[in-house]
Design a protein around this motif. Structure first.
Motif, PDB file in Angstrom:
ATOM      1  N   ALA A 205      19.561  -8.837  66.165  1.00  0.00           N
ATOM      2  CA  ALA A 205      20.885  -9.374  66.491  1.00  0.00           C
ATOM      3  C   ALA A 205      20.910 -10.881  66.265  1.00  0.00           C
ATOM      4  CB  ALA A 205      21.256  -9.049  67.934  1.00  0.00           C
ATOM      5  N   TYR A 206      19.821 -11.561  66.590  1.00  0.00           N
ATOM      6  CA  TYR A 206      19.733 -13.009  66.377  1.00  0.00           C
ATOM      7  C   TYR A 206      19.716 -13.333  64.886  1.00  0.00           C
ATOM      8  CZ  TYR A 206      18.752 -13.552  71.327  1.00  0.00           C
ATOM      9  OH  TYR A 206      18.851 -13.557  72.695  1.00  0.00           O
ATOM     10  N   LEU A 207      18.959 -12.553  64.136  1.00  0.00           N
ATOM     11  CA  LEU A 207      18.888 -12.782  62.688  1.00  0.00           C
ATOM     12  C   LEU A 207      20.244 -12.523  62.030  1.00  0.00           C
ATOM     13  CD1 LEU A 207      15.409 -11.158  61.990  1.00  0.00           C
ATOM     14  CD2 LEU A 207      15.948 -13.597  62.137  1.00  0.00           C
ATOM     15  N   PHE A 208      20.920 -11.464  62.462  1.00  0.00           N
ATOM     16  CA  PHE A 208      22.234 -11.183  61.900  1.00  0.00           C
ATOM     17  C   PHE A 208      23.228 -12.270  62.292  1.00  0.00           C
ATOM     18  CE2 PHE A 208      26.473  -9.357  61.820  1.00  0.00           C
ATOM     19  CZ  PHE A 208      26.538  -9.019  60.474  1.00  0.00           C
ATOM     20  N   LEU A 209      23.134 -12.767  63.512  1.00  0.00           N
ATOM     21  CA  LEU A 209      24.049 -13.829  63.933  1.00  0.00           C
ATOM     22  C   LEU A 209      23.884 -15.062  63.053  1.00  0.00           C
ATOM     23  CD1 LEU A 209      26.225 -14.747  65.934  1.00  0.00           C
ATOM     24  CD2 LEU A 209      24.394 -15.833  67.185  1.00  0.00           C
ATOM     25  N   LYS A 210      22.651 -15.376  62.687  1.00  0.00           N
ATOM     26  CA  LYS A 210      22.415 -16.508  61.783  1.00  0.00           C
ATOM     27  C   LYS A 210      23.114 -16.260  60.445  1.00  0.00           C
ATOM     28  CE  LYS A 210      18.778 -19.183  59.565  1.00  0.00           C
ATOM     29  NZ  LYS A 210      19.416 -19.118  58.260  1.00  0.00           N
ATOM     30  N   GLU A 211      23.004 -15.037  59.915  1.00  0.00           N
ATOM     31  CA  GLU A 211      23.708 -14.691  58.669  1.00  0.00           C
ATOM     32  C   GLU A 211      25.216 -14.810  58.851  1.00  0.00           C
ATOM     33  OE1 GLU A 211      22.746 -11.012  56.609  1.00  0.00           O
ATOM     34  OE2 GLU A 211      20.790 -11.017  57.600  1.00  0.00           O
ATOM     35  N   ALA A 212      25.701 -14.343  60.005  1.00  0.00           N
ATOM     36  CA  ALA A 212      27.141 -14.396  60.281  1.00  0.00           C
ATOM     37  C   ALA A 212      27.621 -15.842  60.388  1.00  0.00           C
ATOM     38  CB  ALA A 212      27.460 -13.627  61.559  1.00  0.00           C
ATOM     39  N   LEU A 213      26.793 -16.718  60.946  1.00  0.00           N
ATOM     40  CA  LEU A 213      27.165 -18.134  61.011  1.00  0.00           C
ATOM     41  C   LEU A 213      27.259 -18.710  59.603  1.00  0.00           C
ATOM     42  CD1 LEU A 213      27.814 -20.747  62.517  1.00  0.00           C
ATOM     43  CD2 LEU A 213      25.341 -21.151  62.684  1.00  0.00           C
ATOM     44  N   ASP A 214      26.281 -18.422  58.766  1.00  0.00           N
ATOM     45  CA  ASP A 214      26.320 -18.905  57.382  1.00  0.00           C
ATOM     46  C   ASP A 214      27.566 -18.380  56.661  1.00  0.00           C
ATOM     47  OD1 ASP A 214      23.905 -20.210  57.836  1.00  0.00           O
ATOM     48  OD2 ASP A 214      22.693 -18.657  56.857  1.00  0.00           O
ATOM     49  N   PHE A 215      27.863 -17.117  56.844  1.00  0.00           N
ATOM     50  CA  PHE A 215      29.039 -16.478  56.258  1.00  0.00           C
ATOM     51  C   PHE A 215      30.320 -17.179  56.730  1.00  0.00           C
ATOM     52  CE2 PHE A 215      32.400 -13.241  56.807  1.00  0.00           C
ATOM     53  CZ  PHE A 215      32.475 -12.671  55.548  1.00  0.00           C
ATOM     54  N   THR A 216      30.400 -17.436  58.023  1.00  0.00           N
ATOM     55  CA  THR A 216      31.587 -18.049  58.614  1.00  0.00           C
ATOM     56  C   THR A 216      31.729 -19.504  58.178  1.00  0.00           C
ATOM     57  OG1 THR A 216      31.332 -16.566  60.509  1.00  0.00           O
ATOM     58  CG2 THR A 216      32.794 -18.459  60.799  1.00  0.00           C
ATOM     59  N   LEU A 217      30.614 -20.236  58.111  1.00  0.00           N
ATOM     60  CA  LEU A 217      30.658 -21.626  57.651  1.00  0.00           C
ATOM     61  C   LEU A 217      31.129 -21.700  56.201  1.00  0.00           C
ATOM     62  CD1 LEU A 217      27.370 -23.001  59.246  1.00  0.00           C
ATOM     63  CD2 LEU A 217      29.702 -23.756  59.779  1.00  0.00           C
ATOM     64  N   LYS A 218      30.658 -20.763  55.372  1.00  0.00           N
ATOM     65  CA  LYS A 218      31.092 -20.753  53.973  1.00  0.00           C
ATOM     66  C   LYS A 218      32.580 -20.456  53.885  1.00  0.00           C
ATOM     67  CE  LYS A 218      30.310 -18.594  49.466  1.00  0.00           C
ATOM     68  NZ  LYS A 218      31.664 -18.912  49.070  1.00  0.00           N
ATOM     69  N   ARG A 219      33.037 -19.506  54.668  1.00  0.00           N
ATOM     70  CA  ARG A 219      34.459 -19.156  54.663  1.00  0.00           C
ATOM     71  C   ARG A 219      35.304 -20.343  55.142  1.00  0.00           C
ATOM     72  NH1 ARG A 219      36.314 -13.494  57.168  1.00  0.00           N
ATOM     73  NH2 ARG A 219      35.556 -14.353  59.115  1.00  0.00           N
TER      74      ARG A 219
ATOM     75  N   ALA B  72      34.469 -23.540  54.920  1.00  0.00           N
ATOM     76  CA  ALA B  72      34.428 -24.565  53.876  1.00  0.00           C
ATOM     77  C   ALA B  72      35.354 -24.197  52.716  1.00  0.00           C
ATOM     78  CB  ALA B  72      32.997 -24.765  53.385  1.00  0.00           C
ATOM     79  N   ASP B  73      35.371 -22.920  52.348  1.00  0.00           N
ATOM     80  CA  ASP B  73      36.249 -22.469  51.266  1.00  0.00           C
ATOM     81  C   ASP B  73      37.715 -22.743  51.600  1.00  0.00           C
ATOM     82  OD1 ASP B  73      34.029 -21.610  49.887  1.00  0.00           O
ATOM     83  OD2 ASP B  73      34.351 -19.468  50.289  1.00  0.00           O
ATOM     84  N   GLY B  74      38.063 -22.640  52.865  1.00  0.00           N
ATOM     85  CA  GLY B  74      39.431 -22.893  53.288  1.00  0.00           C
ATOM     86  C   GLY B  74      39.700 -24.349  53.613  1.00  0.00           C
ATOM     87  N   ASN B  75      38.701 -25.206  53.400  1.00  0.00           N
ATOM     88  CA  ASN B  75      38.802 -26.633  53.727  1.00  0.00           C
ATOM     89  C   ASN B  75      38.425 -27.474  52.505  1.00  0.00           C
ATOM     90  OD1 ASN B  75      39.272 -28.730  55.643  1.00  0.00           O
ATOM     91  ND2 ASN B  75      37.079 -28.906  56.039  1.00  0.00           N
ATOM     92  N   ASP B  76      38.878 -27.044  51.332  1.00  0.00           N
ATOM     93  CA  ASP B  76      38.579 -27.740  50.072  1.00  0.00           C
ATOM     94  C   ASP B  76      37.088 -27.968  49.848  1.00  0.00           C
ATOM     95  OD1 ASP B  76      41.277 -27.929  49.287  1.00  0.00           O
ATOM     96  OD2 ASP B  76      41.555 -29.737  50.520  1.00  0.00           O
ATOM     97  N   GLY B  77      36.277 -27.004  50.268  1.00  0.00           N
ATOM     98  CA  GLY B  77      34.843 -27.081  50.047  1.00  0.00           C
ATOM     99  C   GLY B  77      34.087 -27.943  51.035  1.00  0.00           C
ATOM    100  N   GLU B  78      34.801 -28.554  51.965  1.00  0.00           N
ATOM    101  CA  GLU B  78      34.155 -29.414  52.974  1.00  0.00           C
ATOM    102  C   GLU B  78      33.693 -28.575  54.155  1.00  0.00           C
ATOM    103  OE1 GLU B  78      33.629 -32.842  52.859  1.00  0.00           O
ATOM    104  OE2 GLU B  78      34.229 -32.588  50.763  1.00  0.00           O
ATOM    105  N   SER B  79      32.441 -28.769  54.555  1.00  0.00           N
ATOM    106  CA  SER B  79      31.957 -28.036  55.724  1.00  0.00           C
ATOM    107  C   SER B  79      32.575 -28.623  56.989  1.00  0.00           C
ATOM    108  CB  SER B  79      30.429 -28.088  55.801  1.00  0.00           C
ATOM    109  OG  SER B  79      30.011 -29.412  55.966  1.00  0.00           O
TER     110      SER B  79
END
Length: 136
Positions: free
Chosen positions: A24-38, A40-47
């Protein structure tokens, strides 16, 4: 964040709190990366920082995308029953200095964002069964 450091942090957490499976911890890390990318994509590429609600939604979307009808079963196997559990894992990782936090971030951000049954089980039920449950 180095994988070995993350795994050691999870081991440390599991020693004091065994409620959630290490996966669950490992998946949460993946989910955070996924969410951060999403985000950034909605913020002109800015994290940018993501909220607890955004992380819960990213967690849900990635779980359904990766695991499909098995998502609900995996959540149960991992000890996750509600979005507040996602918050508990996040704050465990913050305590271990694996995740950052803003002063405004609280556990309340993760309360009742969605129902796990509605998110991980209902979408995969046959249409007739879903319609009958809506009538109730």
């Amino acid at each position: 964040m180095k994988a070995l450091q993350f795994e050691q942090a999870v081991e440390s957490i599991i020693k004091r709190d065994k409620r959630f499976d290490p996966l669950a911890y490992l998946f949460l890390k993946e989910a955070l990366d996924f969410t951060l990318k999403r985000a950034a994509d909605g913020n002109d590429g800015e994290s940018r920082h993501v909220t607890g609600t955004e992380l819960c939604l990213g967690f849900r979307d990635l779980a359904v995308q990766q695991f499909g009808p098995m998502a609900g079963t995996l959540m149960t196997e991992w000890g996750l029953r509600e979005t507040s559990n996602i918050g508990e894992i996040v704050f465990h990782l913050i305590e271990e200095q694996m995740f950052g936090k803003q002063d405004s971030d609280t556990m309340d951000d993760f309360e009742a964002v969605y129902d796990f049954e509605d998110a991980f089980v209902v979408p995969f039920q046959p249409k007739r069964k879903r319609e009958r449950e809506l009538v109730r």
